[in-house]
Design a protein around this motif. Structure first.
Motif, PDB file in Angstrom:
ATOM      1  N   ALA A  73      -4.438  -7.608  -3.198  1.00 32.50           N
ATOM      2  CA  ALA A  73      -3.837  -6.284  -3.229  1.00 32.50           C
ATOM      3  C   ALA A  73      -2.844  -5.699  -2.150  1.00 32.50           C
ATOM      4  O   ALA A  73      -1.864  -5.287  -2.591  1.00 32.50           O
ATOM      5  CB  ALA A  73      -4.922  -5.090  -3.694  1.00 32.50           C
ATOM      6  N   ARG A  74      -3.257  -6.229  -0.744  1.00 30.88           N
ATOM      7  CA  ARG A  74      -2.411  -5.917   0.279  1.00 30.88           C
ATOM      8  C   ARG A  74      -2.010  -4.355   0.363  1.00 30.88           C
ATOM      9  O   ARG A  74      -0.688  -3.819   0.209  1.00 30.88           O
ATOM     10  CB  ARG A  74      -1.245  -6.641   0.606  1.00 30.88           C
ATOM     11  N   PRO A  75      -2.875  -3.497   0.288  1.00 32.68           N
ATOM     12  CA  PRO A  75      -2.814  -2.110  -0.159  1.00 32.68           C
ATOM     13  C   PRO A  75      -1.828  -1.392   1.043  1.00 32.68           C
ATOM     14  O   PRO A  75      -2.126  -1.280   2.090  1.00 32.68           O
ATOM     15  CB  PRO A  75      -4.248  -1.520  -0.125  1.00 32.68           C
ATOM     16  N   LYS A  76      -0.972  -0.599   0.451  1.00 29.50           N
ATOM     17  CA  LYS A  76      -0.179   0.382   1.065  1.00 29.50           C
ATOM     18  C   LYS A  76      -0.588   1.795   0.873  1.00 29.50           C
ATOM     19  O   LYS A  76      -0.701   2.570   1.790  1.00 29.50           O
ATOM     20  CB  LYS A  76       1.430   0.187   0.942  1.00 29.50           C
ATOM     21  N   GLY A 167      -9.124   2.684 -10.246  1.00 34.90           N
ATOM     22  CA  GLY A 167      -8.175   2.971  -9.450  1.00 34.90           C
ATOM     23  C   GLY A 167      -6.952   2.469  -9.252  1.00 34.90           C
ATOM     24  O   GLY A 167      -6.882   1.288 -10.094  1.00 34.90           O
ATOM     25  N   TRP A 168      -5.908   2.554  -8.560  1.00 34.74           N
ATOM     26  CA  TRP A 168      -4.601   1.820  -8.526  1.00 34.74           C
ATOM     27  C   TRP A 168      -4.334   1.851  -7.160  1.00 34.74           C
ATOM     28  O   TRP A 168      -4.428   2.534  -6.220  1.00 34.74           O
ATOM     29  CB  TRP A 168      -3.698   2.600  -9.433  1.00 34.74           C
ATOM     30  N   VAL A 169      -3.536   0.665  -7.048  1.00 34.31           N
ATOM     31  CA  VAL A 169      -2.815   0.277  -5.440  1.00 34.31           C
ATOM     32  C   VAL A 169      -1.643   0.127  -5.583  1.00 34.31           C
ATOM     33  O   VAL A 169      -0.893  -0.380  -6.647  1.00 34.31           O
ATOM     34  CB  VAL A 169      -3.477  -1.032  -5.345  1.00 34.31           C
ATOM     35  N   GLN A 170      -0.811   0.865  -4.563  1.00 35.71           N
ATOM     36  CA  GLN A 170       0.538   0.522  -4.285  1.00 35.71           C
ATOM     37  C   GLN A 170       0.375  -0.624  -3.149  1.00 35.71           C
ATOM     38  O   GLN A 170      -0.195  -0.336  -1.939  1.00 35.71           O
ATOM     39  CB  GLN A 170       1.316   1.801  -3.801  1.00 35.71           C
ATOM     40  N   SER A 171       1.123  -1.711  -3.610  1.00 35.20           N
ATOM     41  CA  SER A 171       0.761  -2.750  -2.535  1.00 35.20           C
ATOM     42  C   SER A 171       2.230  -2.902  -1.620  1.00 35.20           C
ATOM     43  O   SER A 171       3.319  -2.338  -2.034  1.00 35.20           O
ATOM     44  CB  SER A 171       1.120  -4.206  -3.520  1.00 35.20           C
ATOM     45  N   ARG A 172       1.780  -3.238  -0.293  1.00 40.09           N
ATOM     46  CA  ARG A 172       3.080  -3.709   0.511  1.00 40.09           C
ATOM     47  C   ARG A 172       4.004  -4.697   0.084  1.00 40.09           C
ATOM     48  O   ARG A 172       4.999  -4.640   0.494  1.00 40.09           O
ATOM     49  CB  ARG A 172       2.319  -4.001   1.847  1.00 40.09           C
ATOM     50  N   ILE A 173       3.470  -5.700  -0.939  1.00 40.25           N
ATOM     51  CA  ILE A 173       4.272  -6.586  -1.577  1.00 40.25           C
ATOM     52  C   ILE A 173       4.547  -6.205  -3.150  1.00 40.25           C
ATOM     53  O   ILE A 173       3.579  -6.264  -3.836  1.00 40.25           O
ATOM     54  CB  ILE A 173       3.593  -7.879  -1.373  1.00 40.25           C
ATOM     55  N   LEU A 205       1.494 -23.290   8.665  1.00 40.53           N
ATOM     56  CA  LEU A 205       1.332 -22.388   7.603  1.00 40.53           C
ATOM     57  C   LEU A 205       1.103 -20.961   8.080  1.00 40.53           C
ATOM     58  O   LEU A 205       1.638 -20.091   7.375  1.00 40.53           O
ATOM     59  CB  LEU A 205      -0.148 -22.823   6.880  1.00 40.53           C
ATOM     60  N   CYS A 206       0.576 -20.520   9.133  1.00 38.55           N
ATOM     61  CA  CYS A 206       0.359 -19.337   9.802  1.00 38.55           C
ATOM     62  C   CYS A 206       1.888 -18.740   9.879  1.00 38.55           C
ATOM     63  O   CYS A 206       2.241 -17.570   9.579  1.00 38.55           O
ATOM     64  CB  CYS A 206      -0.340 -18.996  10.725  1.00 38.55           C
ATOM     65  N   LYS A 207       2.772 -19.409  10.415  1.00 40.22           N
ATOM     66  CA  LYS A 207       4.076 -19.281  10.734  1.00 40.22           C
ATOM     67  C   LYS A 207       4.771 -18.823   9.388  1.00 40.22           C
ATOM     68  O   LYS A 207       5.510 -17.868   9.303  1.00 40.22           O
ATOM     69  CB  LYS A 207       4.677 -20.181  11.385  1.00 40.22           C
ATOM     70  N   THR A 208       4.765 -19.632   8.333  1.00 34.82           N
ATOM     71  CA  THR A 208       5.338 -19.300   7.028  1.00 34.82           C
ATOM     72  C   THR A 208       4.784 -18.018   6.515  1.00 34.82           C
ATOM     73  O   THR A 208       5.516 -17.343   5.819  1.00 34.82           O
ATOM     74  CB  THR A 208       4.943 -20.620   6.046  1.00 34.82           C
ATOM     75  N   ARG A 209       3.569 -17.760   6.489  1.00 27.03           N
ATOM     76  CA  ARG A 209       2.813 -16.706   5.864  1.00 27.03           C
ATOM     77  C   ARG A 209       3.463 -15.418   6.669  1.00 27.03           C
ATOM     78  O   ARG A 209       3.841 -14.267   6.041  1.00 27.03           O
ATOM     79  CB  ARG A 209       1.314 -16.530   5.957  1.00 27.03           C
ATOM     80  N   SER A 210       3.309 -15.154   8.007  1.00 29.99           N
ATOM     81  CA  SER A 210       3.943 -14.253   8.815  1.00 29.99           C
ATOM     82  C   SER A 210       5.518 -14.103   8.536  1.00 29.99           C
ATOM     83  O   SER A 210       5.902 -12.848   8.323  1.00 29.99           O
ATOM     84  CB  SER A 210       3.864 -14.691  10.304  1.00 29.99           C
ATOM     85  N   ASN A 211       6.409 -15.052   8.268  1.00 27.34           N
ATOM     86  CA  ASN A 211       7.654 -14.799   7.775  1.00 27.34           C
ATOM     87  C   ASN A 211       7.839 -14.391   6.447  1.00 27.34           C
ATOM     88  O   ASN A 211       8.918 -13.496   6.397  1.00 27.34           O
ATOM     89  CB  ASN A 211       8.506 -16.328   8.233  1.00 27.34           C
ATOM     90  N   LEU A 212       7.057 -14.901   5.645  1.00 27.82           N
ATOM     91  CA  LEU A 212       7.346 -14.230   4.266  1.00 27.82           C
ATOM     92  C   LEU A 212       6.779 -12.849   4.241  1.00 27.82           C
ATOM     93  O   LEU A 212       7.384 -12.106   3.517  1.00 27.82           O
ATOM     94  CB  LEU A 212       6.480 -15.036   3.277  1.00 27.82           C
ATOM     95  N   LEU A 213       5.734 -12.372   4.937  1.00 28.85           N
ATOM     96  CA  LEU A 213       5.479 -11.038   5.075  1.00 28.85           C
ATOM     97  C   LEU A 213       6.863 -10.288   5.672  1.00 28.85           C
ATOM     98  O   LEU A 213       7.141  -9.225   5.314  1.00 28.85           O
ATOM     99  CB  LEU A 213       4.233 -10.746   6.011  1.00 28.85           C
ATOM    100  N   ARG A 214       7.264 -10.730   6.716  1.00 32.55           N
ATOM    101  CA  ARG A 214       8.459 -10.067   7.170  1.00 32.55           C
ATOM    102  C   ARG A 214       9.653  -9.835   6.298  1.00 32.55           C
ATOM    103  O   ARG A 214      10.215  -8.787   6.254  1.00 32.55           O
ATOM    104  CB  ARG A 214       8.913 -10.903   8.425  1.00 32.55           C
ATOM    105  N   TRP A 216       9.148  -9.638   2.802  1.00 35.61           N
ATOM    106  CA  TRP A 216       8.942  -8.998   1.750  1.00 35.61           C
ATOM    107  C   TRP A 216       7.908  -7.873   1.793  1.00 35.61           C
ATOM    108  O   TRP A 216       7.971  -6.860   1.099  1.00 35.61           O
ATOM    109  CB  TRP A 216       7.889  -9.997   0.808  1.00 35.61           C
ATOM    110  N   ALA A 217       7.226  -7.497   3.055  1.00 31.03           N
ATOM    111  CA  ALA A 217       6.591  -6.350   2.973  1.00 31.03           C
ATOM    112  C   ALA A 217       7.360  -5.098   3.140  1.00 31.03           C
ATOM    113  O   ALA A 217       8.243  -5.100   3.921  1.00 31.03           O
ATOM    114  CB  ALA A 217       5.814  -6.740   4.455  1.00 31.03           C
ATOM    115  N   GLU A 218       6.775  -4.065   2.647  1.00 32.60           N
ATOM    116  CA  GLU A 218       7.156  -2.664   2.764  1.00 32.60           C
ATOM    117  C   GLU A 218       6.447  -1.916   3.759  1.00 32.60           C
ATOM    118  O   GLU A 218       4.988  -2.066   3.589  1.00 32.60           O
ATOM    119  CB  GLU A 218       7.023  -1.940   1.444  1.00 32.60           C
ATOM    120  N   THR A 219       7.189  -1.273   4.836  1.00 26.41           N
ATOM    121  CA  THR A 219       6.238  -0.666   5.728  1.00 26.41           C
ATOM    122  C   THR A 219       6.225   0.734   5.483  1.00 26.41           C
ATOM    123  O   THR A 219       6.796   1.387   4.658  1.00 26.41           O
ATOM    124  CB  THR A 219       6.842  -1.011   6.997  1.00 26.41           C
TER     125      THR A 219
END
Length: 219
Positions: A73-76, A167-173, A205-214, A216-219
């Motif tokens: 979910a990556r909840p925001k 319940g409902w989630v607003q995701s960071r993604i 793989l960790c680098k790839t995940r971090s860069n994708l988060l950068r 796509w993620a909403e802060t």
């Protein structure tokens, strides 16, 4: 992405929550439905009280502490949880969840089951898609996550009592496809580390995940 997560809440804790819920006052569940959904909603929801809030707070802590729930979910943000009850004859007809609930955009809907499936008949969560209707009825303490964009319903309960927290989630993604990519990466990274420890591939793989988060993620 549809995801069932077992044993989000320990069975002994679920039993305590059910006992506490049995002493709560309930009111018409249509109060929390949108304009058109309330026309097909016939269930009960726990009325405001300190005891209800304690039950919901315990469930909320268990969800936020579950690594799979957080990864999927990556909840925001999250809506206030609702303790719902379906008794004989009660149901929730076909509907789609409101896109906005208060200040929360609903990206992911979830149902945390509190009643064991063999204690009630009917009451399955039905997810409609273009190919078939999927019926979901999980063990107590398990949670089911699904996109809030889907049409869904709850079958009429024909005997027993269906108790669940929704319940409902607003995701960071925001995009579902991106959430699934990141979820798959999380699992691949965890499995690789468990099998081989830290390695060049693990770091990549960790680098790839971090860069994708950068990206796509909403802060």
């Amino acid at each position: 992405m549809f995801l069932a997560i077992e044993k989000v809440i320990d069975p002994a804790v679920v039993a305590v929550l059910r006992d506490e819920a049995a002493g709560l006052a309930f009111e018409d569940g249509a109060k929390s439905a949108g304009r058109f959904a309330r026309e097909v909603k016939a269930n009960d929801q726990a009325a405001p009280s300190d005891a209800r809030d304690a039950v919901l707070a315990a469930a909320g802590r268990a969800l936020q502490a579950n690594p799979l729930f957080v990864a999927a979910a990556r909840p925001k943000g999250m809506t206030p949880l609702i303790l719902s009850r379906y008794r004989k004859g009660q149901t929730y007809g076909l509907h789609v969840d409101d896109a906005l609930m208060g200040n929360v955009r609903t990206d992911i809907s979830f149902t945390l089951f509190l009643s064991e499936p063999d204690t009630y008949e009917g009451g399955a969560l039905i997810i409609e898609d273009s190919l078939e209707a999927r019926a979901v009825k999980l063990a107590a303490g398990s949670v089911f996550l699904y996109p809030s964009t889907t049409l869904h319903r709850v079958e009429p309960v024909t005997s027993g009592e269906r108790l669940a927290i929704v319940g409902w989630v607003q995701s960071r993604i925001r995009q579902a496809a991106q959430r699934e990519i990141l979820f798959d990466l999380d699992r691949a990274i965890a499995q690789l580390h468990a099998e081989a420890g830290k390695s060049a591939m693990f770091d990549t793989l960790c680098k790839t995940r971090s860069n994708l988060l950068r990206m796509w993620a909403e802060t």
